[in-house]
Design an enzyme around this catalytic site. Structure first.
Site, PDB file in Angstrom:
ATOM      1  N   ALA A  88      -7.414  -1.040   0.646  1.00 11.98           N
ATOM      2  CA  ALA A  88      -8.148  -0.857  -0.613  1.00 11.98           C
ATOM      3  C   ALA A  88      -8.877  -2.142  -1.016  1.00 11.98           C
ATOM      4  CB  ALA A  88      -7.189  -0.420  -1.719  1.00 11.98           C
ATOM      5  N   VAL A 116       2.476  14.144  -3.212  1.00  6.87           N
ATOM      6  CA  VAL A 116       1.856  15.032  -2.221  1.00  6.87           C
ATOM      7  C   VAL A 116       0.327  14.952  -2.222  1.00  6.87           C
ATOM      8  CG1 VAL A 116       3.814  16.619  -2.095  1.00  6.87           C
ATOM      9  CG2 VAL A 116       2.073  16.965  -3.864  1.00  6.87           C
ATOM     10  N   GLY A 131      -4.581  -4.216  -3.766  1.00 10.33           N
ATOM     11  CA  GLY A 131      -5.549  -3.175  -4.107  1.00 10.33           C
ATOM     12  C   GLY A 131      -4.739  -1.963  -4.493  1.00 10.33           C
ATOM     13  N   HIS A 132      -4.700  -1.650  -5.780  1.00  7.58           N
ATOM     14  CA  HIS A 132      -3.877  -0.541  -6.265  1.00  7.58           C
ATOM     15  C   HIS A 132      -4.791   0.603  -6.678  1.00  7.58           C
ATOM     16  CE1 HIS A 132      -0.287  -3.423  -7.254  1.00  7.58           C
ATOM     17  NE2 HIS A 132      -0.651  -3.433  -5.984  1.00  7.58           N
ATOM     18  N   LYS A 142       1.815   2.147  -5.142  1.00  2.90           N
ATOM     19  CA  LYS A 142       2.339   1.596  -6.410  1.00  2.90           C
ATOM     20  C   LYS A 142       1.410   1.913  -7.589  1.00  2.90           C
ATOM     21  CE  LYS A 142       2.315  -2.417  -4.370  1.00  2.90           C
ATOM     22  NZ  LYS A 142       2.104  -2.053  -2.962  1.00  2.90           N
ATOM     23  N   GLY A 143       0.098   1.725  -7.359  1.00  2.00           N
ATOM     24  CA  GLY A 143      -0.873   1.958  -8.431  1.00  2.00           C
ATOM     25  C   GLY A 143      -0.765   3.377  -8.957  1.00  2.00           C
ATOM     26  N   LYS A 176       3.016  10.251   0.106  1.00  2.00           N
ATOM     27  CA  LYS A 176       2.209  10.709   1.230  1.00  2.00           C
ATOM     28  C   LYS A 176       2.936  11.664   2.166  1.00  2.00           C
ATOM     29  CE  LYS A 176      -1.535   7.898   1.779  1.00  2.00           C
ATOM     30  NZ  LYS A 176      -2.406   6.808   2.195  1.00  2.00           N
ATOM     31  N   GLY A 177       3.906  12.412   1.613  1.00  2.00           N
ATOM     32  CA  GLY A 177       4.577  13.446   2.411  1.00  2.00           C
ATOM     33  C   GLY A 177       3.548  14.416   2.980  1.00  2.00           C
ATOM     34  N   ASP A 178       2.481  14.658   2.230  1.00  2.00           N
ATOM     35  CA  ASP A 178       1.432  15.609   2.652  1.00  2.00           C
ATOM     36  C   ASP A 178       0.785  15.206   3.969  1.00  2.00           C
ATOM     37  OD1 ASP A 178       0.524  13.478   0.749  1.00  2.00           O
ATOM     38  OD2 ASP A 178      -1.468  14.168   1.358  1.00  2.00           O
ATOM     39  N   ASN A 198      -5.285 -10.104  -3.671  1.00  2.00           N
ATOM     40  CA  ASN A 198      -4.962  -9.566  -2.336  1.00  2.00           C
ATOM     41  C   ASN A 198      -4.526  -8.113  -2.467  1.00  2.00           C
ATOM     42  OD1 ASN A 198      -2.669 -10.500  -3.713  1.00  2.00           O
ATOM     43  ND2 ASN A 198      -1.615 -11.222  -1.887  1.00  2.00           N
ATOM     44  N   GLN A 242       2.041  -5.990  -3.222  1.00  2.00           N
ATOM     45  CA  GLN A 242       2.477  -6.087  -1.835  1.00  2.00           C
ATOM     46  C   GLN A 242       3.785  -5.298  -1.630  1.00  2.00           C
ATOM     47  OE1 GLN A 242       1.425  -9.479  -3.327  1.00  2.00           O
ATOM     48  NE2 GLN A 242      -0.488  -8.468  -2.828  1.00  2.00           N
ATOM     49  N   ASP A 254       0.798  -1.223   0.000  1.00  2.00           N
ATOM     50  CA  ASP A 254       0.000   0.000   0.000  1.00  2.00           C
ATOM     51  C   ASP A 254       0.835   1.279   0.000  1.00  2.00           C
ATOM     52  OD1 ASP A 254      -2.176  -1.707   0.120  1.00  2.00           O
ATOM     53  OD2 ASP A 254      -2.270  -1.632   2.310  1.00  2.00           O
ATOM     54  N   THR A 292       3.073 -12.646   2.622  1.00  2.00           N
ATOM     55  CA  THR A 292       2.221 -13.238   1.598  1.00  2.00           C
ATOM     56  C   THR A 292       2.963 -14.436   1.006  1.00  2.00           C
ATOM     57  OG1 THR A 292       0.779 -12.772  -0.288  1.00  2.00           O
ATOM     58  CG2 THR A 292       2.969 -11.718  -0.337  1.00  2.00           C
TER      59      THR A 292
HETATM   60  P1  GDP Z   1      -0.751   0.343  -3.555  1.00  2.00           P
HETATM   61  O1  GDP Z   1      -1.346  -0.931  -3.097  1.00  2.00           O
HETATM   62  O2  GDP Z   1       0.724   0.405  -3.320  1.00  2.00           O
HETATM   63  O3  GDP Z   1      -1.109   0.709  -4.968  1.00  2.00           O
HETATM   64  O4  GDP Z   1      -1.367   1.477  -2.618  1.00  2.00           O
HETATM   65  P2  GDP Z   1      -2.923   1.615  -2.187  1.00  2.00           P
HETATM   66  O5  GDP Z   1      -3.687   2.113  -3.343  1.00  2.00           O
HETATM   67  O6  GDP Z   1      -3.395   0.372  -1.525  1.00  2.00           O
HETATM   68  O7  GDP Z   1      -2.805   2.666  -1.024  1.00  2.00           O
HETATM   69  C1  GDP Z   1      -2.289   3.936  -1.219  1.00  2.00           C
HETATM   70  C2  GDP Z   1      -3.368   4.955  -0.835  1.00  2.00           C
HETATM   71  O8  GDP Z   1      -2.784   6.227  -0.702  1.00  2.00           O
HETATM   72  C3  GDP Z   1      -4.421   5.112  -1.901  1.00  2.00           C
HETATM   73  O9  GDP Z   1      -5.637   5.435  -1.278  1.00  2.00           O
HETATM   74  C4  GDP Z   1      -3.903   6.274  -2.736  1.00  2.00           C
HETATM   75  O10 GDP Z   1      -4.937   6.966  -3.410  1.00  2.00           O
HETATM   76  C5  GDP Z   1      -3.295   7.141  -1.675  1.00  2.00           C
HETATM   77  N1  GDP Z   1      -2.133   7.934  -2.073  1.00  2.00           N
HETATM   78  C6  GDP Z   1      -1.142   7.623  -2.944  1.00  2.00           C
HETATM   79  N2  GDP Z   1      -0.199   8.594  -2.925  1.00  2.00           N
HETATM   80  C7  GDP Z   1      -0.599   9.512  -2.043  1.00  2.00           C
HETATM   81  C8  GDP Z   1      -0.032  10.733  -1.558  1.00  2.00           C
HETATM   82  O11 GDP Z   1       1.046  11.153  -1.935  1.00  2.00           O
HETATM   83  N3  GDP Z   1      -0.756  11.403  -0.598  1.00  2.00           N
HETATM   84  C9  GDP Z   1      -1.943  10.968  -0.131  1.00  2.00           C
HETATM   85  N4  GDP Z   1      -2.555  11.681   0.798  1.00  2.00           N
HETATM   86  N5  GDP Z   1      -2.494   9.818  -0.567  1.00  2.00           N
HETATM   87  C10 GDP Z   1      -1.828   9.100  -1.488  1.00  2.00           C
HETATM   88  P1  IMO Z   2      -0.894  -4.170  -2.260  1.00  2.00           P
HETATM   89  O1  IMO Z   2      -0.418  -4.687  -3.600  1.00  2.00           O
HETATM   90  C1  IMO Z   2      -1.021  -4.607   2.052  1.00  2.00           C
HETATM   91  C2  IMO Z   2      -1.074  -8.687   3.626  1.00  2.00           C
HETATM   92  C3  IMO Z   2      -2.328  -9.151   4.338  1.00  2.00           C
HETATM   93  C4  IMO Z   2      -1.732 -10.124   5.321  1.00  2.00           C
HETATM   94  C5  IMO Z   2      -0.620 -10.781   4.516  1.00  2.00           C
HETATM   95  C6  IMO Z   2      -0.995 -12.101   3.869  1.00  2.00           C
HETATM   96  O2  IMO Z   2      -2.181  -3.448  -2.314  1.00  2.00           O
HETATM   97  O3  IMO Z   2       0.204  -3.405  -1.610  1.00  2.00           O
HETATM   98  P2  IMO Z   2      -2.510 -12.791   1.804  1.00  2.00           P
HETATM   99  O4  IMO Z   2      -3.940 -12.472   1.494  1.00  2.00           O
HETATM  100  O5  IMO Z   2      -1.536 -12.305   0.775  1.00  2.00           O
HETATM  101  O6  IMO Z   2      -2.294 -14.227   2.135  1.00  2.00           O
HETATM  102  O7  IMO Z   2      -2.209 -11.971   3.164  1.00  2.00           O
HETATM  103  O8  IMO Z   2      -0.262  -9.850   3.502  1.00  2.00           O
HETATM  104  N1  IMO Z   2      -1.281  -8.165   2.263  1.00  2.00           N
HETATM  105  C7  IMO Z   2      -1.225  -6.873   1.941  1.00  2.00           C
HETATM  106  N2  IMO Z   2      -1.058  -5.787   2.712  1.00  2.00           N
HETATM  107  N3  IMO Z   2      -1.122  -4.470   0.725  1.00  2.00           N
HETATM  108  C8  IMO Z   2      -1.259  -5.553  -0.067  1.00  2.00           C
HETATM  109  O9  IMO Z   2      -1.207  -5.493  -1.416  1.00  2.00           O
HETATM  110  C9  IMO Z   2      -1.367  -6.823   0.535  1.00  2.00           C
HETATM  111  N4  IMO Z   2      -1.542  -8.078   0.077  1.00  2.00           N
HETATM  112  C10 IMO Z   2      -1.476  -8.894   1.139  1.00  2.00           C
HETATM  113  O10 IMO Z   2      -2.967  -8.080   4.966  1.00  2.00           O
HETATM  114  O11 IMO Z   2      -1.131  -9.432   6.383  1.00  2.00           O
HETATM  115 MG    MG Z   3      -2.875  -1.615  -1.826  1.00  2.00          MG
END
Ligand code: GDP
Ligand code: IMO
Ligand code: MG
Length: 423
Positions: A299, A413, A40-41, A16-17, A331-333, A38, A224, A13, A239
């Protein structure tokens, strides 16, 4: 032409997305190499927020092809929902989204096995996303799995039945109360398979090899984060795939000497969702502020993410394992308004100060040693140039670059595509 990688350096999280979406304009192909639903981007642009689980984050760009690589595990049911969500965007999915024949399939019974395993573990549960990830990769390495390519043969249902029957017996073995209606789940699964079969299946390793020869620019998208890697993460709270750079080689069939830039992405603080050790986790008002301002909810599962200060011991380890060549700080903001920031630069472990991740990092057996830094007040979300960043943030960035010995090339940001500062 080299293949660049984008990887999460923490517990997932990191954003990356968002960054894959920002970078896609520079690439011809975006290829996911591991994990499954698993993940969520999240991507945000033009006032709309999209969450992708299996589909690569380059899907909204006309210039790029998207490939789901052999290292990915696909749940046809979730995949169908993702495709349904994309319908209104008029994307030519048949030509823009290609699926590796060697990618493994998540069956409904894999999801049930995940739930049974977690329930049986009780307090020691991994906190999995319950998407069937562990059981599917177990069947892959156990040489029992079903692959996308199997769907091109008429006997795939026979193979499916044998595996699902075995899984049902295994669910019984766990001796826990898991309620399910397999007929219903199978009807949904079969319908989703028919939709999956409408897509283009390829031998992705061959495809990517030829694309490289033709000079195509390829970005591999990780899921992940490094601390969830099956080998190098905080085992067993990880994972079931290699989330680190080597996973891109096995998950796409790209040779190690063809890897170019390794882009490591991290949050300016740390989050984790699910169980397992988290040395810099906060249980106070600061942690609560990060969660609230950063909107830290999963996500995929909606679970609140645990929050804490940046852990440089863990980050350095991830930079090292992946051979990161460029860093991106997200997420420096969210840190605007903190008077003082803390960064963990060492652990107190068995009476000694150490600067590496010990083998048995467990809940409570390492105490972070912090360096304090001055915070900043300025709202960063409207900024677009690096010259506009406040001095205290520049000092924070300089300190991290010094410690990690890798340049921070992007400072994010805000969640939107445009809230991205290149340095
Ligand atoms: P990923 O799994 O690595 O793609 O990340 P996620 O989408 O699960 O989680 C990142 C969350 O932070 C999402 O809700 C994005 O919209 C949000 N996000 C990404 N970059 C920034 C940032 O620079 N600032 C803030 N406030 N939110 C961000
Ligand atoms: P993205 O790509 C954050 C965590 C789960 C759990 C562990 C094992 O959005 O960054 P699993 O379902 O893979 O067997 O769960 O890994 N986990 C994540 N945490 N972001 C993810 O993906 C994750 N995918 C799995 O919360 O702790
Ligand atoms: Mg995610």
């Amino acid at each position: 032409m080299a293949v660049d990688l984008l990887l999460g350096l923490q517990w997932g999280d990191e954003g990356k997305g968002k960054i894959v979406d920002v970078l896609t304009k520079n690439y011809d192909i975006i290829a996911r190499f591991q994990g499954g639903p698993n993940a969520g981007h999240t991507l945000e642009f033009d006032g709309i927020k999209h969450v992708l689980h299996t589909i690569p984050s380059g899907i909204f760009h006309k210039n790029a092809l998207n490939i789901v690589g052999n290292g990915v595990v696909i749940d046809p049911v979730i995949f169908k929902k993702e495709l349904d969500n994309l319908k209104k965007f008029n994307i030519d999915i048949k030509s823009k989204l290609l699926i590796s024949r060697k990618a493994h399939l998540i069956l409904p019974t894999h999801r049930l096995l995940d739930a049974a395993s977690e329930t049986a573990k009780g307090k020691a549960k991994i906190g999995s996303t319950l998407k069937g990830i562990g059981p599917t990769y177990m069947d892959k390495t156990g040489r029992n799995g079903m692959r996308v390519g199997d769907l091109e043969f008429t006997d795939w249902k026979t193979k499916y039945r044998a595996l699902a029957d075995k899984h049902e017996a295994m669910i019984g073995f766990y001796n826990v109360d898991i309620q399910y209606d397999l007929d219903e789940l199978e009807a949904e699964f079969y319908a989703a398979i028919e939709e999956l079969k409408q897509l283009t299946f390829i031998d992705s390793e061959e495809y990517l090899f030829n694309a490289q020869k033709e000079g195509k620019k390829i970005l591999a998208e990780g899921a992940q984060g490094s601390l969830l890697d099956i080998d190098f993460g905080t085992y067993p709270y990880v994972t079931s795939s290699n989330t680190t750079a080597a996973g891109a080689c096995t998950g796409l069939g790209v040779a190690p000497n063809k890897i170019g830039g390794v882009f490591g992405i991290f949050k300016a603080y740390t989050t984790r969702v699910g169980s397992g050790p988290f040395p810099t986790e906060l249980f106070d008002a600061d942690g609560e502020t990060m969660g609230r301002v950063g909107n830290e909810f999963g996500a995929t599962t909606g679970r609140p993410r645990r929050c804490g200060w940046l852990d440089l011991v863990a980050l350095k380890y991830a930079v090292q394992i992946n051979g990161v060549t460029e860093l991106m700080m997200m997420k420096g903001d969210v840190l605007s308004g903190f008077k003082t920031l803390k960064v963990c630069t060492a652990y107190q472990y068995k009476g000694k100060e150490i600067k590496h991740l010990p083998y048995n990092i467990e809940e409570g057996n390492v105490t972070p040693v912090y360096t304090k830094m001055k915070g900043w007040d300025k709202d960063l979300t409207k900024l677009s140039k690096s010259e506009e960043l406040p001095d205290a943030l520049n000092a924070y960035i300089d300190f991290l670059e010094q410690e990690l010995q890798v340049p921070i090339k992007i400072v994010s940001v805000g969640p939107d595509r445009v809230q991205t500062i290149h340095r």
